[in-house]
Design an enzyme around this catalytic site. Structure first.
Site, PDB file in Angstrom:
ATOM      1  N   ARG A 106       0.845  -1.193   0.000  1.00  0.00           N
ATOM      2  CA  ARG A 106       0.000   0.000   0.000  1.00  0.00           C
ATOM      3  C   ARG A 106       0.881   1.244   0.000  1.00  0.00           C
ATOM      4  NH1 ARG A 106      -3.024   2.828   4.768  1.00  0.00           N
ATOM      5  NH2 ARG A 106      -4.106   4.446   3.588  1.00  0.00           N
ATOM      6  N   HIS A 151      -3.032  10.925   1.319  1.00  0.00           N
ATOM      7  CA  HIS A 151      -2.721  10.504   2.687  1.00  0.00           C
ATOM      8  C   HIS A 151      -2.167  11.710   3.448  1.00  0.00           C
ATOM      9  CE1 HIS A 151      -1.397   6.904   5.308  1.00  0.00           C
ATOM     10  NE2 HIS A 151      -1.119   7.991   6.012  1.00  0.00           N
ATOM     11  N   GLU A 197      -7.908   8.011   6.342  1.00  0.00           N
ATOM     12  CA  GLU A 197      -8.283   8.481   7.675  1.00  0.00           C
ATOM     13  C   GLU A 197      -8.776   9.921   7.728  1.00  0.00           C
ATOM     14  OE1 GLU A 197      -5.039   5.848  10.277  1.00  0.00           O
ATOM     15  OE2 GLU A 197      -4.913   8.037  10.220  1.00  0.00           O
ATOM     16  N   ASN A 338      -7.988   1.123   9.296  1.00  0.00           N
ATOM     17  CA  ASN A 338      -6.759   1.233  10.087  1.00  0.00           C
ATOM     18  C   ASN A 338      -7.129   1.040  11.553  1.00  0.00           C
ATOM     19  OD1 ASN A 338      -5.582   1.922   7.675  1.00  0.00           O
ATOM     20  ND2 ASN A 338      -5.148   4.055   8.215  1.00  0.00           N
ATOM     21  N   TYR A 340      -5.426   0.312  15.638  1.00  0.00           N
ATOM     22  CA  TYR A 340      -4.256   0.184  16.495  1.00  0.00           C
ATOM     23  C   TYR A 340      -4.563  -0.038  17.969  1.00  0.00           C
ATOM     24  CZ  TYR A 340      -1.478   2.146  12.622  1.00  0.00           C
ATOM     25  OH  TYR A 340      -0.852   2.361  11.418  1.00  0.00           O
ATOM     26  N   GLU A 413      -3.997  -0.697   7.827  1.00  0.00           N
ATOM     27  CA  GLU A 413      -2.879  -0.424   8.743  1.00  0.00           C
ATOM     28  C   GLU A 413      -3.135  -1.129  10.061  1.00  0.00           C
ATOM     29  OE1 GLU A 413      -1.869   3.663   9.489  1.00  0.00           O
ATOM     30  OE2 GLU A 413      -2.087   4.233   7.392  1.00  0.00           O
TER      31      GLU A 413
END
Length: 508
Positions: A106, A151, A197, A338, A340, A413
């Site tokens: 990516r 991005h 995002e 994404n 985390y 991600e």
């Protein structure tokens, strides 16, 4: 290309040592294999990786200017002028990908490299030549390119001319970029992401003022301009409609011939109610609505979440009839996720609540916490916002499955950040067992969610290399490969061998 002697030595050592890590962090079983068409990859972005900030006709972007004018807002005062220098070293980095055995990568397009001044200037064909070379090299090595159109970085000229995402003009600018990229790269690129995002970018840029254009108002942040109670929702509105314009262009002009798919990437976190009370459960749902659902509901259903509409009133823009028609007619083919971390959430709507992240009306009156009493939400880390909580990942994927009718998902991600302290040694960064633990836990959670029925098509580790991590500069390292930012030498960490072995063991 020849491998460095150090690379070979470390690689051989890791082969000898790896079985210990495999036993400690993952036990393979007969039902652990992923589908044969599953994508395993790594992720990157243009500003964080490329460097070459004024090479071959590239124009200044918002991050070029922001880091130059505000070095104090970056943890180490650094910038992305050189970054990991992937612009000049992408052939070396593709060799690292082939070592890992990934089948996908990516990347993102530097908007100012293609259009140095947006529509106010000309197309930079040297920029197009660069991405053609990169895409060709990836495909030649059996690596499928997944391309993000934007991005976080955009030409500074668009900020100067009309305040970028605060203006509807940005929608046309983005559509123009998208059309150029589909035209020049779409014969080889079959997986497109419009924006990365937008929810996180808006919060950091227009609510808290940490990212450019650094707009906010008190008490959310200390900025010289901006309004944290209105501008985030204006910017978000324009991003959603810019996405819809790009999808419309692709679906009507290119998809039939190029046979690709297009979607958007959002940041997600799992929000766990801090208690079993109805108020806290509703607060956890509001936290989702004011974070990821804020973007996803319009992208999938053409409308904002009810929680936002009720709480924000006139501060939340309304979609015009033609915009609603566009959103509903040109929907994403898939979603990029994404992920985390997780948080506990406490109600601030009907309950007494301290100030803090999420506690304001603009954030949904849902306070985000890393603990309740002495109990933390997973294992806390040196990177303050990252909490190791794989079960939250599984819950998040099931939540998305249920809310969005099991639309195809790509995990675009997921990764672990090491904070480099003054006393941190290179050996400690290379011996990254905590990253292995994190990836192992989250990949197990991913597989569990897929067994639950989540329609996940691929997984991308953030990140291939240590890189410029926005306001953290080079002090937080997410890479599978260590980068010496003086020499730009890449060296595999233990997690690189772990990921290589995981892919080899889990692909049919």
């Amino acid at each position: 290309m020849k491998l460095s002697a150090n690379f070979v030595i470390i690689f051989l050592l890791q082969i000898l040592l790896f079985p210990l890590y495999s036993v400690c962090f993952h036990q393979n079983s007969s039902d652990d294999s992923f589908p044969s068409d599953f994508f395993f990859g790594t992720a990157s972005s243009a500003y964080q990786y490329e460097g070459a900030y004024l090479t071959d006709g590239k124009g200044l972007n918002n991050w070029d200017v922001f880091t130059r004018e505000n070095p104090g807002k970056i943890l180490d005062g650094s910038n992305g002028n050189i970054a990991a220098d992937q612009y000049n070293r992408f052939m070396d980095d593709i060799q690292l990908m082939t070592y890992l055995g990934v089948n996908s990568y990516r990347l993102s397009i530097s908007w100012a490299r293609i259009l140095p001044k947006g529509r106010f200037g000309r197309i930079n064909y040297l920029g197009i030549k660069h991405y053609n070379s990169l895409i060709d090299a990836l495909t030649k090595n059996g690596i499928t390119p997944f391309v993000t159109l934007n991005h976080f970085d955009y030409p500074q000229e668009l900020e100067n001319q009309f305040k970028s995402w605060l203006s509807p003009k940005m929608q046309k600018e983005f559509a123009y970029l998208a059309d150029i990229c589909f035209k020049h790269f779409g014969d080889r690129v079959k997986h497109w992401f419009t924006l990365n995002e937008p929810n996180q970018q808006i919060i950091l840029s227009y609510l808290k003022g940490i990212f450019p254009p650094s707009r906010c108002s008190m008490p959310y942040g200390n900025c010289t301009q901006g309004n944290s109670e209105t501008e985030p929702f204006i910017a978000g509105h324009n991003m959603i409609l810019a996405h819809a314009k790009a999808v419309q262009i692709y679906h009507t002009k290119y998809q039939k011939e190029q046979k690709g798919i297009i979607g958007m990437v959002v940041q997600t976190s799992w929000f766990e109610p801090i208690s079993d009370s109805i108020a806290d459960k509703k607060a956890a749902e509001r936290a989702q609505s004011f974070y990821s659902n804020w973007i996803l509901d319009p992208v999938v259903y053409g409308k904002y979440p009810e929680e936002m509409v009720k709480l924000l009133g006139s501060a939340l823009p309304r979609f015009l009839s033609n915009e609603l028609k566009s959103l509903k007619n040109y929907r994403s083919d898939f979603l990029g996720i994404n992920h985390y971390t997780s948080y506990f959430v406490k109600d601030c709507l009907v309950s007494a609540c301290n100030s803090g992240d999420g506690a304001s009306k603009s954030e949904g009156l849902a306070l985000k916490l890393d603990r309740k009493g002495n109990v933390t939400i997973g294992e806390l880390t040196d990177v303050g916002w990252q909490h190791i909580h794989p079960e939250g990942f599984r819950k998040m994927l099931n939540y998305l499955k249920d809310r969005y009718h099991n639309i195809p998902l790509f995990i675009t991600e997921n990764g672990f950040g090491d904070l480099q302290k003054p006393e941190t040694t290179v050996e400690e960064l290379m011996h990254d067992t905590k990253r292995i633990q994190y990836l192992s836990g989250y990949l197990d959670a991913l597989k569990s969610a897929m067994r639950d029925g989540a329609n996940v098509k691929g997984y991308f580790v953030w990140s291939l290399l240590d890189n410029f991590e926005w306001s953290s500069g080079y002090k937080v390292r997410f890479g599978l490969f260590h980068v010496d930012f003086t020499t730009l030498k890449r060296t595999p960490k233990q997690s690189a061998s772990w990921y290589k072995n995981f892919i080899n063991q889990h692909v049919n």
